[in-house]
Design an enzyme around this catalytic site. Structure first.
Site, PDB file in Angstrom:
ATOM      1  N   LYS A  37       0.836  -1.210   0.000  1.00 33.73           N
ATOM      2  CA  LYS A  37       0.000   0.000   0.000  1.00 33.73           C
ATOM      3  C   LYS A  37       0.870   1.260   0.000  1.00 33.73           C
ATOM      4  O   LYS A  37       0.625   2.192  -0.766  1.00 33.73           O
ATOM      5  CB  LYS A  37      -0.905  -0.038   1.242  1.00 33.73           C
ATOM      6  N   SER A 181       7.487  10.007  11.438  1.00 36.63           N
ATOM      7  CA  SER A 181       6.404   9.766  10.485  1.00 36.63           C
ATOM      8  C   SER A 181       6.910   9.815   9.050  1.00 36.63           C
ATOM      9  O   SER A 181       7.396  10.846   8.579  1.00 36.63           O
ATOM     10  CB  SER A 181       5.299  10.813  10.677  1.00 36.63           C
ATOM     11  N   ASP A 335       2.314  -0.333  12.109  1.00 32.88           N
ATOM     12  CA  ASP A 335       1.069  -0.884  11.553  1.00 32.88           C
ATOM     13  C   ASP A 335       0.837  -2.330  11.973  1.00 32.88           C
ATOM     14  O   ASP A 335      -0.260  -2.869  11.783  1.00 32.88           O
ATOM     15  CB  ASP A 335       1.104  -0.807  10.017  1.00 32.88           C
TER      16      ASP A 335
HETATM   17  C1  S3P Z   1       2.822   5.149   6.048  1.00 34.88           C
HETATM   18  C2  S3P Z   1       3.422   5.598   7.190  1.00 34.88           C
HETATM   19  C3  S3P Z   1       2.886   5.300   8.527  1.00 34.88           C
HETATM   20  C4  S3P Z   1       1.931   4.136   8.505  1.00 34.88           C
HETATM   21  C5  S3P Z   1       0.930   4.245   7.403  1.00 34.88           C
HETATM   22  C6  S3P Z   1       1.626   4.305   6.055  1.00 34.88           C
HETATM   23  C7  S3P Z   1       3.445   5.512   4.758  1.00 34.88           C
HETATM   24  O1  S3P Z   1       2.193   6.438   9.020  1.00 34.88           O
HETATM   25  O2  S3P Z   1       1.268   4.017   9.740  1.00 34.88           O
HETATM   26  O3  S3P Z   1       0.060   3.125   7.410  1.00 34.88           O
HETATM   27  O4  S3P Z   1       3.095   4.897   3.730  1.00 34.88           O
HETATM   28  O5  S3P Z   1       4.288   6.402   4.749  1.00 34.88           O
HETATM   29  P1  S3P Z   1       2.982   7.621   9.772  1.00 34.88           P
HETATM   30  O6  S3P Z   1       4.012   8.070   8.863  1.00 34.88           O
HETATM   31  O7  S3P Z   1       1.969   8.681  10.041  1.00 34.88           O
HETATM   32  O8  S3P Z   1       3.481   6.985  11.030  1.00 34.88           O
END
Ligand code: S3P
Length: 454
Positions: A37, A181, A335
């Site tokens: 994803k 993040s 996650d």
């Molecule tokens: C993601 C980063 C994470 C993760 C999300 C997907 C990404 O979130 O929890 O499902 O694809 O960069 P955060 O960056 O807010 O922690």
């Protein structure tokens, strides 16, 4: 024989349904999973602003990733679905056009935060929002850096979607996000593509680096340098991007996690998941499961488009140990914590998670959702503001549970249903489609007895 997941780039029905799950005697499967994803979102966005056509194979079937495509389409990007391939005609850095209505990110935090970085660089005004859950998620973390680059952003209470973005004329900044993040990092790097000069993100806790890898694949002027414990990722604005061309997305390791834990905790059986992305910024769960005495094997490892990929294999195992997780590892398995909690119920020992307060602002308050569902199953679990603690080996009783409208909670507790005594019912089970519409079909193919109810 391995088989592919039933691929559905068009999301399944969003009608509400429950699932009724019975204990399983064995889990056994050999299949591929839809594309990652995180990588899919990035591939669509970069293909859209690249020069020329990209053909993306195994694009995630997640509803979230469909939202990203639909937003791009509303920004004037043409795409077409041909079997398992999505063709995207890139419009270049300056080719997006103003949308005629609010962009709908649905349930997807990645869509709104990553696209906000792109929208901040546009010489037009746009608005982007989403569903009820997304409307409660914090956006100040991206509004602040984008505003200091020169974008004007309005939000409900200066923090919540929808966002009204007036962009253009961005200045490069050096920014150290206050939360670990990858979405924030990506947002700032994407805005940096449109900025005057070199934009730098300083990361003190490593997060997934798919954006850096893919930006480099597209020919962006991006470089990461390490200094002590932190890394500095710099990107120079104004340089056009190459299309991704033929790009195959590896299977989603976060989806694989549910099947690995199902196999490890089942009475018997084994599972093989083929061509899964094993970027080290995403595989802490595998290390933790192995630390617990599970034997998740990585086979046929290779590399595609700069991303490591492999087949994953796991079999029923006796899990043990007193596992305490906190600090930088949390960002790597953020996650996977719902499904890790499921593995924790079967451990001969205990599981403690701390430093995971970010879970409170995901698609649901995941700490609360995990604790509440486990309690309904008769598990004694201690809740902290930033995590939880549970002793393994407590009897798990089937119960009526809730997805809390959260895909990973729905899927994690479907897996607990395989282990519990009696029947487990999950209300709001349709939430799984946000990341893996094929989930129940695949779990049934692996041996689970699952009934869907309206
Ligand atoms: C993601 C980063 C994470 C993760 C999300 C997907 C990404 O979130 O929890 O499902 O694809 O960069 P955060 O960056 O807010 O922690």
């Amino acid at each position: 024989m391995s088989r592919s997941a039933p691929h559905s780039p068009v999301p399944h029905s969003t009608n509400a349904f429950s699932v009724r799950i019975s204990p399983v005697s064995a889990v056994s499967a050999d299949f591929r999973l839809p594309g990652d994803k995180s990588i899919s979102h990035r591939s669509a966005i970069l293909a859209a602003i690249g020069e020329g056509q990209s053909r993306i194979d195994n694009y995630s079937s997640a509803r979230d990733c469909r939202n990203t495509l639909d937003c791009l389409s509303a920004l004037g990007v043409h795409y077409e679905i041909r079997d398992s391939i999505i063709l995207i005609d890139g419009v270049g850095l300056t080719g997006l056009r103003a949308p005629t209505s609010q962009l709908d990110a649905g349930n997807s935090g990645s869509t709104i935060r990553m696209l906000a970085g792109i929208l901040a660089g546009q010489p037009f005004e746009s608005e982007i929002g989403g569903d009820e859950s997304l409307s409660r998620r914090p956006m100040r973390r991206i509004i602040e850096p984008l505003a200091s680059m020169g974008a004007h952003i309005e939000a409900r209470d200066s923090n919540f979607p929808p966002l009204r973005i007036r962009g253009g004329n961005l200045q490069a900044i050096t920014y150290q996000p206050p939360v670990a993040s990858a979405q924030v990092k990506t947002c700032v790097l994407f805005a940096g593509l449109f900025a005057d000069g070199a934009t730098t993100v300083i990361e003190t806790t490593p997060t997934r680096d798919h954006s850096e890898i893919m930006l480099a694949e597209c020919g962006a002027d991006i470089r990461t340098t390490m200094s002590g414990e932190s890394s500095q990722i710099s990107i120079t604005g104004g340089k056009s991007l190459r299309a991704l061309g033929d790009y195959a997305v590896a299977g989603d390791v976060s989806s694989a996690a549910f099947f690995l834990v199902a196999a490890l905790t089942a009475p018997k059986g084994s599972i093989r998941l083929r061509h899964i992305g094993i970027n080290p910024s995403r595989t802490a769960l595998i290390d933790v499961l192995n630390r617990m005495g599970g034997e998740v094997r990585i086979e046929n490892a290779g590399r595609k488009h700069g991303e490591p990929v492999a087949d994953l294999w796991a079999q029923a195992a006796r899990l043990r140990g007193h596992i305490e997780l906190s600090g930088p590892i949390i960002a790597n398995l953020i996650d996977e914590i719902p499904i890790l909690a499921v593995a924790g119920t079967r451990i001969d020992g205990s599981l403690t998670i701390r430093g995971a307060q970010e879970l409170r602002v995901k698609e649901s308050d995941r700490i609360n959702a995990i604790v509440e569902n486990l309690k309904r199953m008769g598990i004694v679990v201690e809740e902290f503001e930033d995590g939880f603690h549970l002793e393994g080996g407590q009897p798990l009783k089937g119960a009526r549970l809730d997805s809390f409208g959260d895909h990973r909670i729905a899927m994690a507790f479907a897996v607990v249903g395989l282990l519990a005594e009696g029947e487990t019912i999950i209300n709001g089970a349709e939430a799984a489609a946000v990341s893996l519409p094929e989930f129940y079909e695949l779990l049934a193919a692996a041996g689970a007895d699952i009934q869907l109810e309206d």
